[in-house]
Design a protein around this motif. Structure first.
Motif, short mmCIF file in Angstrom:
data_model
loop_
_atom_site.label_atom_id
_atom_site.label_comp_id
_atom_site.label_asym_id
_atom_site.label_seq_id
_atom_site.Cartn_x
_atom_site.Cartn_y
_atom_site.Cartn_z
N GLU A 1 129.49 -25.62 9.40
CA GLU A 1 129.94 -26.23 10.66
C GLU A 1 129.33 -25.51 11.86
OE1 GLU A 1 131.60 -29.05 12.98
OE2 GLU A 1 131.56 -29.00 10.78
N LEU A 2 129.29 -24.18 11.82
CA LEU A 2 128.66 -23.42 12.91
C LEU A 2 127.18 -23.76 13.00
CD1 LEU A 2 128.63 -21.17 15.08
CD2 LEU A 2 128.24 -19.54 13.21
N GLY A 3 126.51 -23.83 11.86
CA GLY A 3 125.09 -24.16 11.85
C GLY A 3 124.82 -25.53 12.44
N ARG A 4 125.68 -26.51 12.12
CA ARG A 4 125.50 -27.86 12.67
C ARG A 4 125.69 -27.85 14.18
NH1 ARG A 4 128.41 -31.86 14.45
NH2 ARG A 4 130.35 -30.73 14.09
N LEU A 5 126.69 -27.12 14.66
CA LEU A 5 126.96 -27.04 16.10
C LEU A 5 125.78 -26.42 16.84
CD1 LEU A 5 128.97 -27.21 18.53
CD2 LEU A 5 129.71 -24.90 17.89
N LEU A 6 125.27 -25.30 16.32
CA LEU A 6 124.16 -24.62 16.99
C LEU A 6 122.88 -25.43 16.88
CD1 LEU A 6 124.79 -20.91 15.91
CD2 LEU A 6 125.46 -22.06 18.04
N SER A 7 122.67 -26.09 15.75
CA SER A 7 121.47 -26.90 15.57
C SER A 7 121.45 -28.05 16.58
CB SER A 7 121.41 -27.45 14.15
OG SER A 7 120.25 -28.22 13.96
N ASP A 8 122.58 -28.71 16.77
CA ASP A 8 122.65 -29.80 17.74
C ASP A 8 122.37 -29.30 19.15
OD1 ASP A 8 123.25 -31.54 15.70
OD2 ASP A 8 125.41 -31.64 16.14
N ALA A 9 122.92 -28.14 19.49
CA ALA A 9 122.70 -27.57 20.83
C ALA A 9 121.24 -27.22 21.04
CB ALA A 9 123.58 -26.34 21.02
N LEU A 10 120.59 -26.68 20.02
CA LEU A 10 119.18 -26.32 20.13
C LEU A 10 118.31 -27.56 20.31
CD1 LEU A 10 119.06 -23.56 17.37
CD2 LEU A 10 118.66 -23.19 19.81
N ILE A 11 118.60 -28.61 19.56
CA ILE A 11 117.83 -29.86 19.68
C ILE A 11 117.99 -30.44 21.09
CG2 ILE A 11 117.69 -32.24 18.89
CD1 ILE A 11 118.49 -31.20 16.09
N ASP A 12 119.21 -30.45 21.59
CA ASP A 12 119.46 -30.99 22.93
C ASP A 12 118.72 -30.20 24.00
OD1 ASP A 12 121.08 -32.94 21.86
OD2 ASP A 12 122.97 -31.90 22.33
N ALA A 13 118.48 -28.91 23.73
CA ALA A 13 117.82 -28.04 24.72
C ALA A 13 116.31 -28.03 24.58
CB ALA A 13 118.36 -26.62 24.59
N GLY A 14 115.76 -28.81 23.66
CA GLY A 14 114.31 -28.89 23.54
C GLY A 14 113.72 -27.97 22.49
N TYR A 15 114.54 -27.49 21.56
CA TYR A 15 114.05 -26.66 20.46
C TYR A 15 114.01 -27.49 19.17
CZ TYR A 15 114.57 -22.61 23.49
OH TYR A 15 114.44 -21.72 24.52
N ALA A 16 113.26 -27.00 18.21
CA ALA A 16 113.16 -27.67 16.91
C ALA A 16 113.68 -26.72 15.85
CB ALA A 16 111.71 -28.07 16.62
N PRO A 17 115.00 -26.70 15.61
CA PRO A 17 115.56 -25.75 14.65
C PRO A 17 115.31 -26.18 13.21
CG PRO A 17 117.29 -27.14 15.53
CD PRO A 17 116.03 -27.51 16.28
N ARG A 18 115.04 -25.21 12.36
CA ARG A 18 114.93 -25.45 10.92
C ARG A 18 116.00 -24.60 10.24
NH1 ARG A 18 112.97 -22.79 6.77
NH2 ARG A 18 112.07 -21.21 8.14
N ARG A 19 116.90 -25.28 9.54
CA ARG A 19 118.01 -24.57 8.92
C ARG A 19 117.53 -23.80 7.70
NH1 ARG A 19 123.26 -26.28 9.51
NH2 ARG A 19 123.71 -24.47 8.20
N GLU A 20 118.00 -22.57 7.60
CA GLU A 20 117.72 -21.71 6.45
C GLU A 20 119.03 -21.02 6.12
OE1 GLU A 20 115.75 -20.43 3.40
OE2 GLU A 20 114.43 -21.17 4.97
N ARG A 21 119.56 -21.22 4.97
CA ARG A 21 120.88 -20.69 4.64
C ARG A 21 120.86 -19.17 4.55
NH1 ARG A 21 125.77 -22.31 2.80
NH2 ARG A 21 126.91 -20.85 1.46
N ASP A 22 121.35 -18.53 5.58
CA ASP A 22 121.58 -17.08 5.60
C ASP A 22 120.36 -16.28 5.14
OD1 ASP A 22 122.97 -14.74 6.03
OD2 ASP A 22 123.79 -14.68 4.00
N ASN A 23 119.16 -16.72 5.52
CA ASN A 23 117.97 -15.93 5.17
C ASN A 23 117.05 -15.87 6.39
OD1 ASN A 23 115.62 -14.81 4.16
ND2 ASN A 23 115.86 -15.77 2.16
N PRO A 24 117.03 -14.74 7.09
CA PRO A 24 116.22 -14.65 8.31
C PRO A 24 114.76 -14.35 8.05
CG PRO A 24 117.34 -12.57 7.94
CD PRO A 24 117.78 -13.50 6.83
N LEU A 25 114.38 -14.19 6.78
CA LEU A 25 113.02 -13.75 6.47
C LEU A 25 112.03 -14.89 6.34
CD1 LEU A 25 113.88 -11.03 3.79
CD2 LEU A 25 113.08 -10.62 6.11
N HIS A 26 112.48 -16.02 5.83
CA HIS A 26 111.55 -17.09 5.45
C HIS A 26 111.22 -18.00 6.63
CE1 HIS A 26 112.87 -16.78 0.95
NE2 HIS A 26 112.17 -15.75 1.37
#
Length: 266
Positions: free
Chosen positions: A139-164
């Motif tokens: 749910e947090l990821g969906r909320l942040l992803s929507d906010a990023l898209i609205d702000a002109g970013y292109a988020p790519r979801r990665e489940r709890d892995n900051p390396l890839h």
């Protein structure tokens, strides 16, 4: 307000490095108030726009003083940055007489936004700017992803892995209960900018995250607008620095490309 200038008064213990850093994060000169509480006879400037308070503890007496001040000047905006020792019932009393309440551990990242002193004019990229979003909470990821898209970013979801991923930036919901989180952060920070979202952030976790390479830290739960503000600041500064480097070395990029292709086996 004096013309377009925002006049800010700051009250807090400036012998505390965290409090001094908070004041320095306000990008216009702020006038310090003597002492660590509002004086009973304090008379603010008629041009005062914003009052920033840092408090480790919250007293009823000072809350009453602040309430009277606000009744005499309803246009004054009050921002309270609160330390970890304040009790819930005290925070509830103060929350009704301030405009903004921020936790001290991460307030430096966003205080200028709330004071009303943005560090840059927001420019939406011509095409969406890629950013990775590593978040194990759906749910947090969906909320942040929507906010990023609205702000002109292109988020790519990665489940709890900051390396890839190829993105230069990653927003990571850091699992601070995992014993190796700081090591994982340090590995990710070697190749990309890490914005660390820290559950119930405190001074210790922020110090550890910064020492591990995080370029910004925000508390969870996180206001999506705070995240956009921080990302805008970082990516704009990065693009400006890149443009300055390219203008100083106009042939470097093409030369580097030729050298890279020459070394790359076909």
């Amino acid at each position: 307000m004096n013309g377009n200038r925002i006049e800010v008064a700051f009250s807090g213990d400036l012998t505390d490095p965290w409090v001094a850093a908070l004041r320095n994060a306000i990008h216009e000169t702020s006038t310090p108030i003597d002492g660590v509480v509002l004086p009973q006879d304090w008379s603010p400037s008629p041009f005062l726009s914003v009052l920033v308070l840092h408090r480790g503890t919250l007293s009823v007496a000072e809350a009453d003083r602040l309430r009277r001040l606000r009744e005499s000047d309803p246009s004054l905006r009050v921002i309270l940055v609160v330390g970890p020792h304040a009790r819930y019932h005290q925070i509830m009393v103060w929350s009704g007489i301030v405009d903004v309440l921020l936790p001290e551990a991460t307030a430096c990242e966003t205080i200028a936004r709330y004071v009303g002193q943005p560090t840059h004019s927001r420019i939406v990229p011509a095409k969406p700017l890629p950013v990775a979003l590593a978040c194990g909470q759906w749910e947090l990821g969906r909320l942040l992803s929507d906010a990023l898209i609205d702000a002109g970013y292109a988020p790519r979801r990665e489940r709890d892995n900051p390396l890839h991923g190829p993105e230069a930036w990653v927003v990571w919901d850091v699992p601070v209960l995992d014993p190796d989180w700081s090591s994982r952060l340090a590995m990710a920070a070697q190749r990309r900018g890490v914005i660390a979202l820290l559950g119930l952030a405190n001074r210790d976790t922020v110090v550890t995250a910064r020492a591990s390479g995080a370029i910004a830290c925000l508390d969870l739960p996180c206001d999506p607008d705070d995240l956009i503000y921080v990302l805008d600041r970082l990516t704009t500064a990065s693009r400006s620095a890149s443009l300055r480097r390219d203008s100083s070395h106009p042939h470097r990029t093409r030369s580097f490309d030729r050298q890279t292709r020459a070394r790359t086996p076909s």
